[in-house]
Each structure stands twice: as structure tokens, then as C-alpha cells.
Scaffold this motif. Structure first.
Motif, mmCIF file in Angstrom:
data_model
loop_
_atom_site.group_PDB
_atom_site.id
_atom_site.type_symbol
_atom_site.label_atom_id
_atom_site.label_comp_id
_atom_site.label_asym_id
_atom_site.label_seq_id
_atom_site.Cartn_x
_atom_site.Cartn_y
_atom_site.Cartn_z
ATOM 1 N N ALA B 317 0.841 -1.207 0.000
ATOM 2 C CA ALA B 317 0.000 0.000 0.000
ATOM 3 C C ALA B 317 0.871 1.249 0.000
ATOM 4 C CB ALA B 317 -0.933 -0.015 1.212
ATOM 5 N N CYS B 318 1.935 1.237 0.805
ATOM 6 C CA CYS B 318 2.818 2.401 0.890
ATOM 7 C C CYS B 318 3.469 2.680 -0.463
ATOM 8 C CB CYS B 318 3.909 2.157 1.928
ATOM 9 S SG CYS B 318 3.273 2.126 3.609
ATOM 10 N N LEU B 319 3.987 1.615 -1.090
ATOM 11 C CA LEU B 319 4.678 1.811 -2.352
ATOM 12 C C LEU B 319 3.716 2.296 -3.442
ATOM 13 C CD1 LEU B 319 7.178 -1.197 -2.417
ATOM 14 C CD2 LEU B 319 7.494 1.112 -1.542
ATOM 15 N N GLU B 320 2.475 1.843 -3.362
ATOM 16 C CA GLU B 320 1.469 2.308 -4.320
ATOM 17 C C GLU B 320 1.328 3.824 -4.281
ATOM 18 O OE1 GLU B 320 -0.333 1.210 -6.953
ATOM 19 O OE2 GLU B 320 1.053 -0.458 -6.574
ATOM 20 N N TYR B 321 1.255 4.342 -3.064
ATOM 21 C CA TYR B 321 1.148 5.806 -2.914
ATOM 22 C C TYR B 321 2.341 6.499 -3.566
ATOM 23 C CZ TYR B 321 -2.794 5.460 0.328
ATOM 24 O OH TYR B 321 -4.016 5.248 0.888
ATOM 25 N N LEU B 322 3.514 5.984 -3.303
ATOM 26 C CA LEU B 322 4.719 6.629 -3.841
ATOM 27 C C LEU B 322 4.740 6.556 -5.373
ATOM 28 C CD1 LEU B 322 7.366 5.404 -1.245
ATOM 29 C CD2 LEU B 322 6.347 7.682 -1.431
ATOM 30 N N LYS B 323 4.324 5.420 -5.901
ATOM 31 C CA LYS B 323 4.341 5.260 -7.367
ATOM 32 C C LYS B 323 3.388 6.258 -8.025
ATOM 33 C CE LYS B 323 5.608 0.385 -7.343
ATOM 34 N NZ LYS B 323 4.991 -0.954 -7.301
ATOM 35 N N LYS B 324 2.260 6.501 -7.370
ATOM 36 C CA LYS B 324 1.306 7.463 -7.927
ATOM 37 C C LYS B 324 1.953 8.837 -8.078
ATOM 38 C CE LYS B 324 -3.073 5.431 -6.735
ATOM 39 N NZ LYS B 324 -3.528 4.891 -5.451
ATOM 40 N N LEU B 325 2.929 9.129 -7.224
ATOM 41 C CA LEU B 325 3.601 10.428 -7.293
ATOM 42 C C LEU B 325 4.788 10.384 -8.250
ATOM 43 C CD1 LEU B 325 3.512 11.299 -3.512
ATOM 44 C CD2 LEU B 325 2.490 12.688 -5.321
ATOM 45 N N GLY B 326 4.941 9.257 -8.948
ATOM 46 C CA GLY B 326 6.032 9.162 -9.916
ATOM 47 C C GLY B 326 7.337 8.653 -9.325
ATOM 48 N N PHE B 327 7.297 8.146 -8.104
ATOM 49 C CA PHE B 327 8.514 7.572 -7.510
ATOM 50 C C PHE B 327 8.714 6.187 -8.124
ATOM 51 C CE2 PHE B 327 9.315 10.137 -3.498
ATOM 52 C CZ PHE B 327 8.376 11.106 -3.764
ATOM 53 N N GLN B 328 9.993 5.831 -8.351
ATOM 54 C CA GLN B 328 10.317 4.500 -8.859
ATOM 55 C C GLN B 328 10.659 3.605 -7.676
ATOM 56 O OE1 GLN B 328 10.960 3.859 -12.380
ATOM 57 N NE2 GLN B 328 10.493 5.981 -12.991
ATOM 58 N N ALA B 329 10.164 2.372 -7.707
ATOM 59 C CA ALA B 329 10.487 1.441 -6.631
ATOM 60 C C ALA B 329 11.125 0.193 -7.205
ATOM 61 C CB ALA B 329 9.218 1.076 -5.866
ATOM 62 N N ARG B 330 12.325 -0.100 -6.717
ATOM 63 C CA ARG B 330 12.960 -1.387 -7.035
ATOM 64 C C ARG B 330 13.095 -2.126 -5.734
ATOM 65 N NH1 ARG B 330 15.502 2.299 -9.634
ATOM 66 N NH2 ARG B 330 15.141 2.464 -11.869
ATOM 67 N N GLY B 331 12.158 -3.021 -5.480
ATOM 68 C CA GLY B 331 12.122 -3.687 -4.175
ATOM 69 C C GLY B 331 11.814 -2.639 -3.122
ATOM 70 N N LYS B 332 12.663 -2.588 -2.096
ATOM 71 C CA LYS B 332 12.465 -1.604 -1.032
ATOM 72 C C LYS B 332 13.143 -0.278 -1.362
ATOM 73 C CE LYS B 332 12.584 -4.955 2.799
ATOM 74 N NZ LYS B 332 11.178 -5.148 3.025
ATOM 75 N N PHE B 333 13.838 -0.207 -2.526
ATOM 76 C CA PHE B 333 14.622 0.983 -2.811
ATOM 77 C C PHE B 333 13.853 1.941 -3.702
ATOM 78 C CE2 PHE B 333 17.556 -2.210 -1.420
ATOM 79 C CZ PHE B 333 18.305 -1.504 -0.492
ATOM 80 N N ILE B 334 13.736 3.136 -3.196
ATOM 81 C CA ILE B 334 12.867 4.119 -3.828
ATOM 82 C C ILE B 334 13.698 5.229 -4.445
ATOM 83 C CG2 ILE B 334 10.939 5.719 -3.444
ATOM 84 C CD1 ILE B 334 10.262 2.828 -2.679
ATOM 85 N N GLU B 335 13.340 5.585 -5.681
ATOM 86 C CA GLU B 335 13.984 6.736 -6.319
ATOM 87 C C GLU B 335 12.925 7.784 -6.622
ATOM 88 O OE1 GLU B 335 15.893 5.954 -10.079
ATOM 89 O OE2 GLU B 335 16.203 8.102 -10.404
ATOM 90 N N PRO B 336 13.022 8.942 -5.986
ATOM 91 C CA PRO B 336 12.021 9.985 -6.266
ATOM 92 C C PRO B 336 12.269 10.595 -7.630
ATOM 93 C CG PRO B 336 13.647 10.775 -4.685
ATOM 94 C CD PRO B 336 13.988 9.346 -4.964
ATOM 95 N N PRO B 337 11.256 11.230 -8.224
ATOM 96 C CA PRO B 337 11.473 11.936 -9.489
ATOM 97 C C PRO B 337 12.557 12.996 -9.309
ATOM 98 C CG PRO B 337 9.136 11.913 -8.887
ATOM 99 C CD PRO B 337 9.881 11.401 -7.716
ATOM 100 N N ALA B 338 13.263 13.291 -10.396
ATOM 101 C CA ALA B 338 14.401 14.210 -10.284
ATOM 102 C C ALA B 338 13.993 15.602 -9.791
ATOM 103 C CB ALA B 338 15.101 14.305 -11.628
#
Lengths: 381, 656
Positions: B317-338
């Protein structure tokens, strides 16, 4: 006048005596050293033949005792009667005006806030009004040379000509509760990270005490910090150049956002009544993450709400909500600034304006009234 | 910051109404100040200028709140070059300009911009000028990257046809000493060697990140332009903008800090619109001094998230929220948009998730904490005590400003006053060194409505520290208590003195004395320290007491003293004495002559010409008491005699 006549006239006259003063005159009339009626008789005894002396002497002495007893009884009676007379006053008359002193409404509000938080096991500490950039900004993760710092319009102080260096403080020896007010600015400030020379300023919020308290105490703890703060801004009905805040800080191993919600709901419901609604909104303060703002909706009539609504063009329904507090979870950079391990401790911080709450609570329309010194205002509280 | 509802809705079609938008933003992202027709005023937090100070960025946020994924930004596939035949760019101050892009374009038609564009500019508070400038501004509103267009033919090297292969058309450098610039609005500014400028061979063309110059301004005659999209150091722009007192949309954005990635998005969008709106023919796009910033990668730990927030969300659920904001998730590792320069640590991710999840769904949970006693600092307890004592005596509390204007030259030591660098008014130039000035004014002002005024204030007062005793120079801040009485008719000094004495006693100060210190002035001392002053001033009386000192001296404990077993004997002693004789001195003799004296009170005093010149009459009531017996009349008279004798030794005493 013979003894019998004297006795009669005495008993007759004493009935008419209404007060202690007349009674005293009456005593003098009969027993007075110079011209008392009975004194005259007693004095004349020595000129009388022995037989008469023997007859009148004891009679006169008896009368003297009798008069003395009667006078005493009468005096007592008069005292009681006077007391009774007083109780016969008009009880519908106004009571005597007793001079009463009034605490300032801001003191009343601060006391109430302290009382509620003491009930929630918070301790109360205070801090200096003069601060350095380090405590007011840098350590609170408010970057130098960034517009974020402009959120706090600051009064700066001129330091003496021979530089502005402050001595290093020793604040790490505290006993017991460790509750000792730090008021002496010269003992405390450190060099600011952002400027080589220490600049003194008037604190723009009570948040510097988060740093000062954490530097000298270990968690877990929960404190509030009431105090005066300053902003360089134009005054109007809702802005003052000096006003009062209460800072809150609770830090422990597991203190979380849901705990903050509990504490703050409890606080506002005790302050404004059980019917008070509370809501959170996202917000930004550099020293918290996540950061939020708290609005309350009082259990008042719509008409009343309208009177104290925000003047921002919001709809009436919207404006009935009042912004009352900024808060959030303490930012790891703040923990780092005081040498805490942000992986091991967490907690929340909040700040509220005492004037704002007092204005809501007592329905005061203009913040400037608090600093008017006008007793017509203060004596209402 | 003003946004256009029309443009937001175009970029985020999920928006249904401005009410829905307002509510979504207010409870999940940003405060909305005002909605007025097409204009929506949104408060952009200081750390969100890079991503959210643009319609596209705001559309991303709103879409995520309303449950949709980030809308795609469709940009032309332009490729930048390192060199161009059209023009050359040089950067002298590489640190202050981490990226500089220029796009060469030839303009076919210059004139008004289309109506839809003008409407959006107007909604956002900008004035339409011409289609080139409007495109620049519009792209800033949409993408968040400030742009500037220079008239290529007005650049010195082009104008004078200098054919030096080494010379640059445009240089980014620090201003030279004494360099001046006239901006497009006609403002003239003296530059400083710390100000970054965009320049040609002749001089500054623009104040970097702040405002363009008059010289290469785009006009209706413009044929060829260079579009500038650059990234400037935020501190540099902030300082220049403040020093010149020149605040623009661009300077606000650069001061807060922008991601360099915006530069290419800005150029591409500008290219697209210049073609569309100005019929432009595009030349080369030069992209200079750009080193791609390293990616931010943050580990997301859902247990830590739930521990911080008190929620119990799943990792998914948490990662879903982040993805909606354009964050990339590789496993537990998150990359925010530039663009998300604000996302640096785990807690930043937590905030994004909590905001989208919604605070209304956060439960309140009683904290589980170790029970430790709570308390209040001694100084706070003392303040409370004094407030309760003084209100008990009928005094009311006032609060005054911490500031004063020019002080009364007779009263203040001007050299110790703490002066403000930036006072807000002439009557607020200094920090108050004492509570007296405001209290005096309070009395006078209240005389309009009251015949008798009795007030007090507790507050901090300030003085420059002397620098003696090894204390480094600084400012001394002290907690002070001020008491002030005023009677329209009468002199309240003795009432004030009585209040102070009773208050000190009740506060727990057992050992202190007062000393006359000039006309109508009494110094309060204890343990060789000055505690404060009492002052008589016509129909006013004021006292100020240092509460920091008092706190050191008060004794909290009280102790029982046995009640007298034997009756006391009372004598009234009336005498005349020289009018100048001090009652305190007389009382001192009375109290220290007989060990059988328990108490001495001044019952009555008056001065009257009938008593003779310079004479006053005093009556003391003396109470004699022995602990072990009833005193006889003879003993008492003897003691009284001793007292009278001692008095006569020191004073011209005449018994009455």
C-alpha cells in the motif's frame, strides 16, 4: 437625697440608657470621683454622728456595689443589643466593594494550558528571549540564505563594539528534574554554523528550546515551553511584534504521530470542551517531518463562528475552522544537531499561540488589546 | 502562488470541480488560500518550488491524491549539442551555474500570443507582452523552469560582426566592480562582484536568475532569439535578489532551489510552443556545464514507517502511494522523481505516504511511556506565587511591549541599552532595560478611567553585559517584577512598601533590608546583593525586583515557633523628633535596645507647625514579652526607660 431616693432614681434612669457612652456619663453622675451623687454621700459620712454613720454607711456601700453590678450588666446588654441592631440592616443594600486583583488573560490562558499538559505528565520549562542564529535557525534545520528562513521575520540586535562572542556554556550538569530556567543569553549561545560571528536576535519562536532542552537531557521526556517571541512585522488586529507561544516536545523510543493525535485532541477538548472537532492538514516546517497544521471547530453556534472566522474569503463553513497549531515529528537533522541517534529515538513537537487561543476562548477581537495596559480590559478577566 | 484552474484541469483531467481540487489539496498536500474564478491561490512550501511551483507538478500531486497515476508530459524529442554553429556559450562561474542551455530560434511572426495562453498568464498574475515573452512565461508556469529570451541580433558580437573564433556570444560570469545594468522595466542597478550575470562582450545582458536587461530585450523587431534555460545556485540568486531588493517570479524560484532536470523540460516545451505560436524555425540547442546529479535512492522500511506514524499499512500500500507520485520502486529501494529535491531521507517518504493516506484516517493512540514525575521550573513556580500574592492584594496584571523608544535621559544608563539593528518604529528602538517606563505610562493612561491604579508586570528586561568579571561581552537578560501604584489624590509610597514587604515575606524571603538611596528612592538588599528599588514619584510609587536574584534567596520552608505562654504588655510611646530624622533609624534603635521587646509598630506620625519648626511627632506601639514569665509593670517601665534613653542619645527626642 437619701439612699432610697438615689436607688430609685438610679434604677429608673438606667432603663433609658441606650448606648455605652451615655452609660459612662451615667456612671460618672452616680459614682464619679468628684461629683458623683453616691460619692458625695459617702464623702459626707465622716461628718455624721456615729449612729447615723453606722446606719447610712453600709447602706451606701451596698448601693455602690449594686450600682456597679447594674452598670456592668447594662454594658453587656448594650453590647449585645448593638450587635443585634447591626443585623437589622437592609440586606438588599449592595455589598461592600472588595478590591480584587485580576490576572492578565494571557496568564490565565497560559496557566490553563500548563494545567492541562501537567495533567498529561508534561513538565514546564522556559528559555531565553534573546537567541543566536544557531538555536533559532541552524540547529532547527532552517537553512541559511534560503527563503525558508524568511518565514520568520526577525529582529536583530546590535552587539557591543568589541565583537559579539559569547562564552561557551556548561549546561550539562543538572540534578533532580533538571528544571532550571535558562535566561542568561550570555552564558549560552554558540557560534552559528552559517555566520562566523554570532549574531544575537530576538527569538522568533519557542522552538530553540527544543534544542536547548535536548542538549541537556536524555529521552524519554515530555515538556512544554511557554514564552514570549518576536516577529518583525506590521501590527494589525491579528499580528503583534511580540506575542506568546507554547512549544511542546515529546521524545521517546516509540512516540508516534498517533500518540500526538491523542495528546492534542485531549488538550483541545479539555481547553474548549468535549464537543470540539480537531483536524490535521499537511504543512511544512523545516524542523519536523512529516509536518502538519491543526484546525479546530468549536461547538458554537454558526453565528458565533462567523464572528471569529478567518478573513481569507473562505466559505463560512470553511472559515468556521480555526488554525491553531503547527506540529510534526521531530526532523532527524534536529536530533542530529543535539547528538541524538535518530534511529533510536523519535517524537513529536508542536507550537501554538497563546494570544490566538485566548482570543478564541474569550472572544477578543484585537490582539493589540493584550498590550494596552488598559484595566477596563484586564479587569474583565 | 496563483494557478489557473483551466490549465490544472487540462493537465490533470481527474479534477472535477474547484471545490474537489481545493479539498484534495488542503487535506493531502498544500494549503489553499483562495479560489476566485479561474484563479486558485495555493501556498507552496519553501521546499517544494522545484516540483510543485508549476502546473504540471501540481497536476502530478492532485492526480495522485485523486487516485490516478502521474499524467505524461508529451515533449518533442530534441537533442542537445555541445557545440553549435549558430552561437557560443561560455561559463566562468561553473559552481554558480550548474547547467546552462541556450536554444537558437528564428522567429517567423511576432505579435500577440493566442488568447488561451493570455488567459492563463492573466490568471497567474502575469501581463501578456508578446508571443515570445509570453511563451517564456507560460513555460515557467507550466513546467516551473524560468526562461529568458535574448534578441540575438542585439548581442554585441553579432551586432558588430566580430569574427573572433575564440569569442563567445554569451558568458555567465560574476559582475565586475562598478558594473551597472538597466533591466527591461527600466530599473538601474549597481552590481556587486558577488552578483552573477549573463553577459556579452559589452557587458551584462541579464542579472542571472533575477531579471533580464534592456539591451538585448525582445521587441517587435526581433527576428532571431536565444532562449535561455539555466540552473543557478540558489544562495547566489537569493543574496543578489535581496541585496538589490529585486524580487521576481524567477528569483523566487531560483532562491528556493530548482532541479537541473527542469532545464531540458523547459527548453523542449519552449521549442514546441515557439513553433506552434511564433512559427519559429529552431536551430541548435546548446547544453553546457551539465553534470547529471547522482540519483537519490532511499530504502523504505514499512515497519519503521508504522513505528513512526502509528499506522499499520502494508508495504504494498505504501509503495502504491509513492508510485502514484512518480517515484520509482525497485524492491524496497525508492527513487524519487528528479524534480523532488525535497525528498532526501526516509521520513520524507513517510510524509508523502501519510499525506496521501490522509490524517483523517489516523487514529489517536495513548502514548506508552515510562511514568516519570512532571514538574515546573523553580522560576515558574515563583512567578505563579507572586502573581497569586499580588492579585490577592488587589493588584491587576499588565503585559507591555519589550521595546522602548528614547529613554528618559535622567533615568537610564544609555550605554547599557540594547539597541535593535532593525527597529520597527522610533518608539521601539531599544529593548526595555526596566519595567518602569511602560508601567508609568499605564498608570497615567488608566487615570482617565480610575482614581486609583494598582498594577504589576512580570517580564524580561535587558542590558548589555559589562564585560567585567571575565564575562564575554553579550546581553544580560533578566526576569523582573514591576509593581506600580498611582492615586489621583495622595501618595501611595507607603502602601507600595507595605505590599513589597508582605509579598517578600509570603514569597519566602526572610532576610533583607532597605536602604535610602537618594530622594524618594529605596534600595532593597539581601545577602549583599541589590534585589531592586522602590521609588516615590509624586502620586505614583513604583518598585522593581530582580526575580532571578530573588529566586536564589527565598527560603521555602516555614517552621513553627511556640505560642507565647505568658501575656504580653503593651506601651504606646509618643515623642517629637527632628523632622529630618529617619524613622528607619529610630525604629532600628527601638528594636535593638531591649531583649524583652517583641514588636514595635509605627502607630501614627504627623508633621505640624504647631509642634515647632522642623519637628514631627511619632507614636510607636511597643509590645513586650518574656518567654518564661509574666512581665511586671516595673520591668516593662524599666525597659521602656532604656529605649527612651537610647533614643535620646542619638536623637533630639522630646517625649509627649
Amino acid at each position: 437625697m437619701d439612699i432610697q431616693d438615689l436607688r430609685h432614681s438610679f434604677h429608673h434612669e438606667i432603663k433609658g440608657v441606650k448606648d455605652a457612652k451615655t452609660l459612662e456619663g451615667f456612671r460618672i453622675k452616680y459614682l464619679g470621683r468628684k461629683d458623683g451623687e453616691l460619692t458625695k454621700i459617702l464623702r459626707s459620712l465622716k461628718d455624721l454622728p456615729l449612729a447615723k454613720k453606722r446606719k447610712i454607711g453600709p447602706a451606701a456601700n451596698n448601693l455602690r456595689k449594686e450600682i456597679e453590678v447594674a452598670l456592668e450588666a447594662k454594658l453587656k446588654e448594650l453590647q449585645t443589643t448593638n450587635y443585634k441592631l447591626q443585623t437589622r440592616i437592609d440586606v438588599t443594600m449592595p455589598g461592600k466593594k472588595i478590591p480584587v486583583g485580576h490576572l492578565h488573560p494571557l496568564t490565565l490562558m497560559e496557566n490553563r494550558i500548563r494545567e492541562i499538559f501537567r495533567g498529561l505528565n508534561f513538565s514546564v520549562v522556559e528559555g531565553p528571549e534573546i537567541e543566536t542564529e544557531h538555536y533559532n535557525f541552524d540547529a532547527l534545520n532552517i537553512p541559511a540564505n534560503h527563503p525558508a528562513r524568511d518565514m520568520w521575520d526577525t529582529f536583530w540586535l546590535k552587539l557591543s563594539a568589541n565583537g559579539g562572542k559569547f562564552a561557551q556554556p556548561d549546561l550539562r550538569s543538572k540534578s533532580g528534574l533538571g528544571l532550571k530556567t535558562q535566561t542568561n543569553a550570555e552564558k549560552i549561545p554558540r557560534e552559528s554554523a552559517s555566520s562566523p560571528r554570532v549574531s544575537a536576535l530576538l527569538r522568533t519562536h519557542t522552538s530553540p528550546m527544543q534544542i536547548r532542552y535536548m542538549e541537556t537531557h536524555r529521552p524519554p521526556f515530555q515538556i512544554i515551553v511557554p514564552g514570549r517571541v518576536f516577529r518583525y512585522e506590521a501590527t494589525d488586529a491579528s499580528h503583534e511584534i511580540n506575542f506568546h507561544q507554547v512549544e511542546g516536545l515529546m521524545v521517546g523510543e516509540n512516540i508516534n504521530l498517533a500518540n500526538f493525535k491523542y495528546i492534542i485532541e485531549e488538550f483541545f477538548r479539555q481547553l474548549f470542551g468535549a464537543g470540539t472537532h480537531i483536524r490535521f492538514r499537511p504543512s511544512y516546517f523545516p524542523f519536523v517531518e512529516p509536518g502538519l497544521e491543526i484546525d479546530i471547530l468549536l461547538d458554537r453556534s454558526a453565528e458565533e463562528r462567523g464572528l471569529y472566522a478567518d478573513q481569507r474569503g473562505k466559505s463560512l463553513r470553511e472559515s468556521a475552522w480555526l488554525e491553531v497549531m503547527g506540529a510534526g515529528m521531530v526532523h532527524p537533522n534536529v536530533f542530529r544537531a543535539v547528538g541524538y541517534d535518530s534511529r533510536k529515538v523519535q517524537g513529536f513537537a508542536f507550537g501554538l499561540g497563546i494570544e490566538r487561543l485566548a482570543m478564541i476562548k474569550y472572544k477578543i477581537p484585537d490582539i493589540r488589546l493584550f498590550y494596552s495596559g488598559d484595566l477596563r480590559f484586564i479587569n474583565q478577566f | 502562488m496563483k494557478f489557473s484552474y483551466t490549465l490544472l484541469k487540462k493537465l490533470a483531467p481527474v479534477i472535477k470541480s474547484s471545490e474537489q481540487l481545493m479539498e484534495a489539496l488542503a487535506f493531502h498536500a498544500f494549503e489553499v488560500e483562495k479560489v476566485d474564478g479561474d484563479v486558485i491561490d495555493i501556498v507552496i512550501p519553501a521546499n517544494r518550488y522545484s516540483d510543485a511551483a508549476s502546473h504540471y507538478g501540481m497536476a502530478v500531486v492532485v492526480s495522485a491524491i485523486l487516485g490516478k497515476k502521474t499524467p505524461e508530459l508529451k515533449l518533442p524529442a530534441l537533442k542537445s549539442k555541445a557545440q553549435s554553429l549558430n552561437f557560443k556559450v561560455g561559463i566562468d562561474s561553473k559552481k554558480l551555474c550548474p547547467r546552462y542551455s541556450g536554444l537558437y530560434a528564428e522567429i517567423n511572426k511576432i505579435g500577440k500570443s493566442p488568447e488561451w495562453m493570455q488567459k492563463i498568464l492573466i490568471s497567474c498574475g502575469l501581463r501578456p507582452i508578446n508571443n515570445i515573452v509570453d511563451v517564456m512565461n507560460y513555460v515557467m508556469l507550466e513546467i516551473g523552469q524560468p526562461l529568458h529570451a535574448f534578441d540575438f541580433d542585439e548581442i554585441e558580437s553579432v551586432k558588430s560582426k566580430i569574427q573572433n573564433p575564440k569569442s563567445k556570444n554569451i558568458v555567465v560570469r560574476l559582475a565586475k566592480e562598478g558594473e551597472k545594468i538597466e533591466t527591461i522595466d527600466g530599473g538601474k542597478y549597481d552590481l556587486d562582484v558577488n552578483d552573477l550575470v549573463i553577459a556579452d562582450e559589452k557587458g551584462a545582458l541579464a542579472i542571472a536568475g533575477v531579471k533580464g536587461g534592456k539591451r538585448a530585450e525582445v521587441s517587435l523587431k526581433t527576428k532571431r532569439i536565444i532562449v535561455e534555460a539555466a540552473n543557478f545556485d540558489s544562495v547566489s540568486v537569493y543574496k543578489t535578489s535581496r541585496r538589490l531588493n529585486l524580487f521576481t517570479d524567477a528569483s523566487a524560484r531560483f532562491s528556493h532551489g530548482l532541479a537541473p532536470v527542469l532545464v531540458e523540460k523547459g527548453i523542449k516545451r519552449a521549442a514546441q510552443l515557439l513553433k506552434e505560436v511564433c512559427g519559429a524555425r529552431l536551430g541548435d540547442w546548446l547544453d553546457v556545464n551539465y553534470v547529471k546529479p547522482s540519483k537519490t535512492i532511499i530504502k523504505f522500511d514499512v515497519e519503521r514507517f508504522n513505528k513512526l506514524t502509528g499506522l499499520s499499512l502494508s508495504e504494498k500500500a505504501c509503495l502504491e502511494y509513492l508510485k502514484k507520485l512518480g517515484f520509482q520502486a525497485r524492491g524496497k529501494f525508492i527513487e524519487p522523481p528528479a524534480e523532488r529535491t525535497d525528498i532526501l531521507i526516509f521520513e520524507d517518504l513517510a510524509e508523502e505516504i501519510v499525506n496521501l493516506y490522509g490524517y483523517d484516517r489516523l487514529l489517536s493512540v495513548v502514548p506508552r511511556a515510562l511514568l516519570s514525575p512532571s514538574g515546573a521550573e523553580d522560576q515558574i513556580v515563583l512567578k505563579d506565587k507572586i502573581r497569586s500574592i499580588l492579585t490577592g492584594f488587589g493588584l491587576s496584571e499588565v503585559y507591555n511591549y519589550s521595546f522602548i523608544g528614547e529613554p528618559d535621559p535622567n533615568l537610564q544608563n544609555k550605554f547599557s541599552l540594547v539597541e535593535l539593528v532593525n527597529p520597527i518604529a522610533d518608539d521601539k528602538k531599544y529593548l526595555r532595560p526596566s519595567l518602569f517606563p511602560h508601567l508609568t505610562r499605564n498608570i497615567e493612561e488608566n487615570f482617565r478611567f480610575y482614581d486609583e491604579v494598582r498594577i504589576f508586570e512580570i517580564g524580561r528586561v535587558f542590558a548589555k553585559a559589562s564585560g567585567k568579571n571575565g564575562i564575554a561581552s553579550g546581553i544580560n537578560e533578566q526576569l523582573s517584577l514591576g509593581i506600580a501604584l498611582g492615586l489621583k489624590k495622595g501618595a501611595p509610597f507607603l502602601e507600595l512598601k507595605g505590599i513589597v514587604e508582605q509579598m517578600l515575606g509570603q514569597a519566602g524571603l526572610v532576610d533583607y533590608f532597605t536602604k535610602e538611596d537618594g530622594e524618594g528612592r529605596l534600595r532593597l538588599e539581601s545577602d549583599h546583593r541589590t534585589l531592586g528599588y522602590l521609588i516615590a514619584k509624586d502620586n505614583k510609587a513604583l518598585a522593581e525586583i530582580n526575580l532571578d536574584e530573588l529566586l536564589q534567596l527565598v527560603v521555602g520552608e516555614k517552621e513553627y515557633r511556640p505560642l507565647p505562654k505568658y501575656p504580653s504588655a503593651t506601651r504606646d510611646l509618643s515623642f517629637m523628633v527632628d523632622a529630618e530624622a529617619r524613622v528607619a533609624a529610630i525604629q532600628n534603635i527601638i528594636e535593638n535596645t531591649s531583649h524583652l521587646l517583641d514588636d514595635a509598630d509605627l502607630l501614627d506620625w504627623y508633621e505640624d507647625p504647631k509642634l515647632g519648626p522642623n519637628r514631627k511627632s511619632l507614636t510607636f506601639r511597643l509590645v513586650f514579652q518574656a518567654e518564661d514569665r509574666t512581665l511586671t509593670d516595673e520591668e516593662v517601665d524599666q525597659e521602656l526607660g532604656k529605649i527612651v534613653a537610647s533614643l535620646k542619645e542619638k536623637f533630639d527626642v522630646e517625649l509627649r
